[in-house]
Scaffold this motif. Structure first.
Motif, mmCIF file in Angstrom:
data_model
loop_
_atom_site.group_PDB
_atom_site.id
_atom_site.type_symbol
_atom_site.label_atom_id
_atom_site.label_comp_id
_atom_site.label_asym_id
_atom_site.label_seq_id
_atom_site.Cartn_x
_atom_site.Cartn_y
_atom_site.Cartn_z
ATOM 1 N N PRO A 1 0.696 -1.108 -0.147
ATOM 2 C CA PRO A 1 -0.071 0.124 0.108
ATOM 3 C C PRO A 1 0.746 1.207 -0.118
ATOM 4 C CG PRO A 1 0.226 -0.865 2.077
ATOM 5 C CD PRO A 1 0.855 -1.876 1.362
ATOM 6 N N TYR A 2 0.295 2.241 -0.516
ATOM 7 C CA TYR A 2 1.127 3.758 -0.571
ATOM 8 C C TYR A 2 -0.005 4.754 0.142
ATOM 9 C CZ TYR A 2 2.726 7.998 -1.985
ATOM 10 O OH TYR A 2 3.275 9.305 -2.120
ATOM 11 N N LYS A 3 0.520 5.057 1.617
ATOM 12 C CA LYS A 3 -0.389 6.058 2.202
ATOM 13 C C LYS A 3 -1.796 5.443 2.692
ATOM 14 C CE LYS A 3 2.962 9.271 1.812
ATOM 15 N NZ LYS A 3 3.815 9.823 2.949
ATOM 16 N N GLY A 4 -1.869 4.214 2.804
ATOM 17 C CA GLY A 4 -3.302 3.537 2.917
ATOM 18 C C GLY A 4 -4.112 3.311 1.828
ATOM 19 N N PHE A 5 -3.412 3.440 0.573
ATOM 20 C CA PHE A 5 -4.143 3.262 -0.594
ATOM 21 C C PHE A 5 -3.461 2.298 -1.482
ATOM 22 C CE2 PHE A 5 -5.419 7.436 0.653
ATOM 23 C CZ PHE A 5 -6.872 7.653 0.389
ATOM 24 N N ALA A 6 -4.229 1.484 -2.350
ATOM 25 C CA ALA A 6 -3.607 0.700 -3.376
ATOM 26 C C ALA A 6 -4.232 1.382 -4.844
ATOM 27 C CB ALA A 6 -4.217 -0.858 -3.227
ATOM 28 N N PHE A 7 -3.025 1.464 -5.541
ATOM 29 C CA PHE A 7 -2.894 2.244 -6.789
ATOM 30 C C PHE A 7 -2.873 1.110 -7.706
ATOM 31 C CE2 PHE A 7 -2.586 5.869 -4.218
ATOM 32 C CZ PHE A 7 -3.032 7.067 -4.767
ATOM 33 N N SER A 8 -3.855 0.397 -8.033
ATOM 34 C CA SER A 8 -3.847 -0.834 -9.003
ATOM 35 C C SER A 8 -3.690 -0.322 -10.395
ATOM 36 C CB SER A 8 -5.041 -1.520 -8.763
ATOM 37 O OG SER A 8 -5.196 -2.613 -9.946
ATOM 38 N N GLY A 9 -2.789 -0.545 -11.261
ATOM 39 C CA GLY A 9 -2.529 -0.084 -12.371
ATOM 40 C C GLY A 9 -1.751 1.098 -12.762
ATOM 41 N N TRP A 10 -1.232 1.636 -11.558
ATOM 42 C CA TRP A 10 -0.635 2.839 -11.832
ATOM 43 C C TRP A 10 0.952 2.773 -11.678
ATOM 44 C CZ3 TRP A 10 -3.249 7.538 -12.857
ATOM 45 C CH2 TRP A 10 -4.834 7.335 -12.741
ATOM 46 N N PHE A 11 1.601 3.722 -12.511
ATOM 47 C CA PHE A 11 3.178 3.967 -12.217
ATOM 48 C C PHE A 11 3.549 5.319 -11.937
ATOM 49 C CE2 PHE A 11 1.988 0.697 -15.488
ATOM 50 C CZ PHE A 11 2.691 -0.207 -15.292
ATOM 51 N N TYR A 12 4.425 5.413 -11.335
ATOM 52 C CA TYR A 12 4.987 6.691 -11.112
ATOM 53 C C TYR A 12 6.499 7.093 -11.719
ATOM 54 C CZ TYR A 12 8.356 4.912 -7.722
ATOM 55 O OH TYR A 12 9.377 4.179 -7.218
ATOM 56 N N GLY A 13 6.743 8.295 -11.553
ATOM 57 C CA GLY A 13 8.155 8.743 -12.244
ATOM 58 C C GLY A 13 8.172 10.120 -12.612
ATOM 59 N N PRO A 14 9.346 10.508 -12.977
ATOM 60 C CA PRO A 14 9.669 12.038 -13.194
ATOM 61 C C PRO A 14 8.652 12.292 -14.586
ATOM 62 C CG PRO A 14 11.408 10.809 -13.679
ATOM 63 C CD PRO A 14 10.670 9.756 -12.842
ATOM 64 N N ASP A 15 8.004 13.434 -14.607
ATOM 65 C CA ASP A 15 7.289 13.521 -15.782
ATOM 66 C C ASP A 15 7.772 14.428 -16.909
ATOM 67 O OD1 ASP A 15 5.175 14.071 -17.672
ATOM 68 O OD2 ASP A 15 3.628 14.098 -16.196
ATOM 69 N N THR A 16 8.420 14.013 -17.948
ATOM 70 C CA THR A 16 9.077 14.782 -19.000
ATOM 71 C C THR A 16 8.065 14.785 -20.060
ATOM 72 O OG1 THR A 16 9.781 12.631 -19.899
ATOM 73 C CG2 THR A 16 11.237 13.823 -18.416
ATOM 74 N N VAL A 17 6.841 14.240 -20.045
ATOM 75 C CA VAL A 17 5.917 14.620 -21.161
ATOM 76 C C VAL A 17 4.785 15.644 -20.976
ATOM 77 C CG1 VAL A 17 4.143 13.426 -22.644
ATOM 78 C CG2 VAL A 17 6.377 12.262 -21.799
ATOM 79 N N TYR A 18 4.131 15.401 -19.694
ATOM 80 C CA TYR A 18 3.054 16.329 -19.194
ATOM 81 C C TYR A 18 3.459 17.179 -17.916
ATOM 82 C CZ TYR A 18 0.626 12.868 -21.788
ATOM 83 O OH TYR A 18 0.123 11.870 -22.781
#
Length: 202
Positions: free
Chosen positions: A46-63
């Motif tokens: 979990p992340y901060k009490g949530f499950a982010f199913s199907g999500w990725f994170y990273g530095p945004d160089t497009v948006y």
């Protein structure tokens, strides 16, 4: 006028109202996920009490993230590839504890909308953030959920890889024992009468 008694009454009223104060909002900016990596990774669960199913994170160089440099994506899909234009509605954000979802900020080309769920039931659907009408992606735009009830799952629908999400905003539910306005008026009236009676007895 007995200011000491008035002060006491106001203190009591303030104490009575504390449980009914609205909870302050919390915002997930995802900046703490920045480990210096150059590419993207799956949001830990979990992340901060949530499950982010199907999500990725990273530095945004497009948006453009709404804050900082890190935001979330639904997939690695290249937004310039016509074959990647797939609308997905399985990007769920869930919590074991019910919460009130306020909304989130989005950037990109694709319009998005929220489906709000509680105990397996669809309880609300938000307005839609429209598709970008230009060649350039739209900047960070906050999409409110439009729903003030409790939820345990938020599903974001949009075109895979064509948007990013940031500043996920929510708050804990207020006390379930919030008095109705009429009841609150009676409490205040009773406190006032009690104060006058005590003063007359003196």
């Amino acid at each position: 006028m007995d200011f000491t008694r008035l002060s006491s009454v106001l203190t009591v009223v303030g104490a009575l109202m504390l449980p009914f104060a609205p909870a302050s909002a919390a915002t997930l900016t995802f900046e703490d996920l920045n480990s210096g990596q150059a590419s993207y990774d799956v949001v830990p669960s979990p992340y901060k009490g949530f499950a982010f199913s199907g999500w990725f994170y990273g530095p945004d160089t497009v948006y453009a993230p709404a804050s900082g440099s890190i935001d979330l994506f639904t997939d690695y899909a290249d937004p310039t590839d016509p074959g990647a234009y797939v609308i997905t509605s399985n990007n769920a954000i869930t919590s074991a504890v019910e919460f009130v979802f306020d909304g989130a900020a989005f950037s990109g080309y694709s319009g998005v909308t929220f489906e709000l769920w509680d105990a397996g039931n669809l309880v609300a659907t938000s307005d839609s953030l429209p598709d970008s009408q230009g060649a350039a992606p739209y900047g960070p735009t906050f999409l409110a959920s439009g729903y003030s009830g409790l939820v345990d799952k938020v599903v974001v629908s949009g075109v895979q890889g064509y948007f990013s999400m940031d500043d996920f905003t929510y708050h804990a539910p207020a006390s379930n024992n919030v008095p109705e306005p009429g009841s609150l008026a009676l409490v205040l009236f009773g406190l006032g009468i009690g104060g006058l009676s005590a003063r007359r007895r003196r």
